[in-house]
Design a protein around this motif. Structure first.
Motif, PDB file in Angstrom:
ATOM      1  N   LEU A  51       0.858  -1.443  -0.223  1.00 20.38           N
ATOM      2  CA  LEU A  51      -0.041   0.068   0.046  1.00 20.38           C
ATOM      3  C   LEU A  51       1.080   1.399   0.015  1.00 20.38           C
ATOM      4  N   SER A  52       2.195   1.168   0.762  1.00 16.70           N
ATOM      5  CA  SER A  52       2.917   2.300   0.615  1.00 16.70           C
ATOM      6  C   SER A  52       3.614   2.397  -0.725  1.00 16.70           C
ATOM      7  N   ARG A  53       4.081   1.458  -1.481  1.00 22.17           N
ATOM      8  CA  ARG A  53       4.420   1.409  -2.795  1.00 22.17           C
ATOM      9  C   ARG A  53       3.464   2.146  -3.896  1.00 22.17           C
ATOM     10  N   VAL A  54       2.099   1.976  -3.788  1.00 22.06           N
ATOM     11  CA  VAL A  54       1.317   2.461  -4.606  1.00 22.06           C
ATOM     12  C   VAL A  54       0.711   3.872  -4.099  1.00 22.06           C
ATOM     13  N   GLY A  55       1.219   4.301  -3.215  1.00 24.91           N
ATOM     14  CA  GLY A  55       0.733   5.568  -2.530  1.00 24.91           C
ATOM     15  C   GLY A  55      -0.423   5.530  -1.869  1.00 24.91           C
ATOM     16  N   LEU A  56      -1.034   4.739  -1.225  1.00 28.96           N
ATOM     17  CA  LEU A  56      -2.183   4.758  -0.735  1.00 28.96           C
ATOM     18  C   LEU A  56      -2.261   5.164   0.770  1.00 28.96           C
ATOM     19  N   ILE A  57      -0.960   4.662   1.326  1.00 31.64           N
ATOM     20  CA  ILE A  57      -0.460   5.291   2.818  1.00 31.64           C
ATOM     21  C   ILE A  57       0.804   6.011   2.760  1.00 31.64           C
ATOM     22  N   LYS A  58       1.165   6.665   3.716  1.00 39.73           N
ATOM     23  CA  LYS A  58       2.424   7.363   3.777  1.00 39.73           C
ATOM     24  C   LYS A  58       2.912   7.180   5.414  1.00 39.73           C
ATOM     25  N   ARG A  59       4.153   7.251   5.202  1.00 42.25           N
ATOM     26  CA  ARG A  59       4.985   7.369   6.693  1.00 42.25           C
ATOM     27  C   ARG A  59       4.793   8.635   7.326  1.00 42.25           C
ATOM     28  N   LYS A  60       4.488   8.247   8.853  1.00 36.08           N
ATOM     29  CA  LYS A  60       4.126   9.603   9.611  1.00 36.08           C
ATOM     30  C   LYS A  60       4.760   9.114  10.849  1.00 36.08           C
ATOM     31  N   TYR A  61       5.419  10.268  11.379  1.00 40.35           N
ATOM     32  CA  TYR A  61       5.960  10.149  12.865  1.00 40.35           C
ATOM     33  C   TYR A  61       5.052  10.948  13.791  1.00 40.35           C
ATOM     34  N   PHE A  62       5.099  10.221  14.961  1.00 42.05           N
ATOM     35  CA  PHE A  62       4.131  10.849  15.894  1.00 42.05           C
ATOM     36  C   PHE A  62       4.904  10.341  17.411  1.00 42.05           C
ATOM     37  N   TYR A  63       4.295  10.999  18.374  1.00 43.06           N
ATOM     38  CA  TYR A  63       5.045  10.610  19.876  1.00 43.06           C
ATOM     39  C   TYR A  63       3.815   9.870  20.479  1.00 43.06           C
ATOM     40  N   ARG A  64       4.393   8.926  21.200  1.00 50.98           N
ATOM     41  CA  ARG A  64       3.458   7.859  22.057  1.00 50.98           C
ATOM     42  C   ARG A  64       4.131   7.984  23.452  1.00 50.98           C
ATOM     43  N   VAL A  81       7.911   7.573  17.458  1.00 46.50           N
ATOM     44  CA  VAL A  81       7.741   6.245  16.607  1.00 46.50           C
ATOM     45  C   VAL A  81       7.295   6.726  15.310  1.00 46.50           C
ATOM     46  N   ALA A  82       7.369   5.657  14.325  1.00 43.04           N
ATOM     47  CA  ALA A  82       6.982   5.796  13.047  1.00 43.04           C
ATOM     48  C   ALA A  82       5.882   5.034  12.849  1.00 43.04           C
ATOM     49  N   GLY A  83       4.829   5.418  12.105  1.00 40.66           N
ATOM     50  CA  GLY A  83       3.534   4.896  11.862  1.00 40.66           C
ATOM     51  C   GLY A  83       3.075   5.239  10.376  1.00 40.66           C
ATOM     52  N   TRP A  84       1.890   4.590  10.264  1.00 37.66           N
ATOM     53  CA  TRP A  84       1.311   4.924   8.811  1.00 37.66           C
ATOM     54  C   TRP A  84       0.048   5.601   8.755  1.00 37.66           C
ATOM     55  N   THR A  85      -0.280   6.333   7.836  1.00 39.52           N
ATOM     56  CA  THR A  85      -1.456   7.196   7.703  1.00 39.52           C
ATOM     57  C   THR A  85      -2.001   7.072   6.226  1.00 39.52           C
ATOM     58  N   LEU A  86      -3.103   7.331   6.186  1.00 41.70           N
ATOM     59  CA  LEU A  86      -3.845   7.644   4.972  1.00 41.70           C
ATOM     60  C   LEU A  86      -3.241   8.499   4.115  1.00 41.70           C
ATOM     61  N   ASN A  87      -2.925   8.444   2.792  1.00 41.91           N
ATOM     62  CA  ASN A  87      -2.426   9.456   1.950  1.00 41.91           C
ATOM     63  C   ASN A  87      -3.545  10.088   1.297  1.00 41.91           C
ATOM     64  N   GLU A  88      -4.165  11.303   1.821  1.00 42.12           N
ATOM     65  CA  GLU A  88      -5.003  11.999   1.196  1.00 42.12           C
ATOM     66  C   GLU A  88      -5.064  12.491  -0.164  1.00 42.12           C
ATOM     67  N   LYS A  89      -3.806  12.576  -0.791  1.00 50.03           N
ATOM     68  CA  LYS A  89      -3.627  12.997  -1.958  1.00 50.03           C
ATOM     69  C   LYS A  89      -3.552  11.726  -3.018  1.00 50.03           C
ATOM     70  N   TYR A  92      -6.797   7.995  -6.446  1.00 46.91           N
ATOM     71  CA  TYR A  92      -8.145   6.985  -6.518  1.00 46.91           C
ATOM     72  C   TYR A  92      -8.716   7.034  -5.271  1.00 46.91           C
ATOM     73  N   LEU A  93      -8.240   7.564  -4.250  1.00 49.55           N
ATOM     74  CA  LEU A  93      -8.871   7.555  -2.601  1.00 49.55           C
ATOM     75  C   LEU A  93     -10.418   7.967  -2.938  1.00 49.55           C
ATOM     76  N   GLY A  94     -10.847   8.781  -3.548  1.00 50.54           N
ATOM     77  CA  GLY A  94     -12.398   9.027  -3.482  1.00 50.54           C
ATOM     78  C   GLY A  94     -13.180   7.815  -3.997  1.00 50.54           C
ATOM     79  N   ALA A  95     -12.692   7.152  -4.909  1.00 49.40           N
ATOM     80  CA  ALA A  95     -13.250   5.837  -5.743  1.00 49.40           C
ATOM     81  C   ALA A  95     -13.463   4.802  -4.975  1.00 49.40           C
ATOM     82  N   LEU A  96     -12.160   4.653  -4.259  1.00 49.50           N
ATOM     83  CA  LEU A  96     -11.575   3.614  -3.555  1.00 49.50           C
ATOM     84  C   LEU A  96     -12.683   3.739  -2.105  1.00 49.50           C
ATOM     85  N   GLN A  97     -12.792   4.890  -1.527  1.00 47.28           N
ATOM     86  CA  GLN A  97     -13.501   4.954  -0.327  1.00 47.28           C
ATOM     87  C   GLN A  97     -15.091   4.600  -0.510  1.00 47.28           C
TER      88      GLN A  97
END
Length: 208
Positions: A51-64, A81-89, A92-97
């Motif tokens: 999912l990261s390779r196709v660009g649907l999600i992206k890496r995001k750092y946050f504090y825990r 820590v490093a996590g993953w979040t939805l790539n709003e850009k 095909y996000l709208g169609a997939l949702q």
């Protein structure tokens, strides 16, 4: 879920897709993705990489906040820590949702079957996330007796994994529910007066 699994490659991928799509602001570590989707850690890592390779999600750092034990006390520290979040850009996000959020993976009978071992069920109502009504106060209302708490919690987690969303649910004994129904309890009315479906109805509750 089986049909969606064939379309998207696997049931695990569908669960992880729904997790990110249902929680667009969420940030999840690999272990949390595996836990929430109820898949093996190796499977979660593989699907996250895809999912990261196709660009649907992206890496995001946050504090825990992490609690560690010192010789004399527990100490809470913030850890980056490093996590993953939805790539709003994602293009095909709208169609997939629209497709995946509208294609409920569980039918009425599926929900009833998932819950059949939790106790003597009298009434099970689905609403909210099951019907794409995200303003509902409750997604699942359960009425019954001799409810087995651990069995119920496990069943709920399995349903959540397939939906991709944490459920808001309420559980009542038969006597408590009937009392609340008679006094026009607000929570009960908020469920019954808005879109819902009764998947178990041994109380012969009317449609109103």
């Amino acid at each position: 879920m089986k049909i969606l699994g064939k379309l998207f490659g696997s049931d695990s991928r569908v669960k992880i897709l729904r997790l990110f799509l249902f929680n667009p602001d969420g940030v999840f570590e690999n272990a949390e993705v595996a836990s929430r989707a109820r898949v093996y850690s190796s499977t979660a890592r593989r699907e996250i990489a895809l999912l990261s390779r196709v660009g649907l999600i992206k890496r995001k750092y946050f504090y825990r906040e992490v609690v560690r034990k010192s010789p004399s006390r527990f100490v809470a520290k913030r850890k980056r820590v490093a996590g993953w979040t939805l790539n709003e850009k994602f293009y095909y996000l709208g169609a997939l949702q629209s497709f995946l959020l509208g294609a409920t993976p569980l039918r009425e009978n599926d929900v009833a079957k998932r819950l059949e071992r939790v106790g003597r069920l009298k009434l099970v109502i689905i609403a909210g996330a099951f019907l794409q009504d995200f303003n509902s106060r409750v997604d699942l209302l359960i009425v019954g007796d001799s409810i087995k708490k651990l069995v119920l919690e496990n069943a709920i987690k399995n349903i959540e994994a397939e939906l991709g969303k944490e459920l808001r649910y309420a559980v009542f004994s038969t006597s408590d529910f009937e009392y609340r129904l008679n006094v026009y309890d607000k929570l009960i009315r908020d469920v019954l007066d808005y879109p819902h479906q009764k998947v178990v109805n041994r109380l012969n509750l009317s449609k109103t």
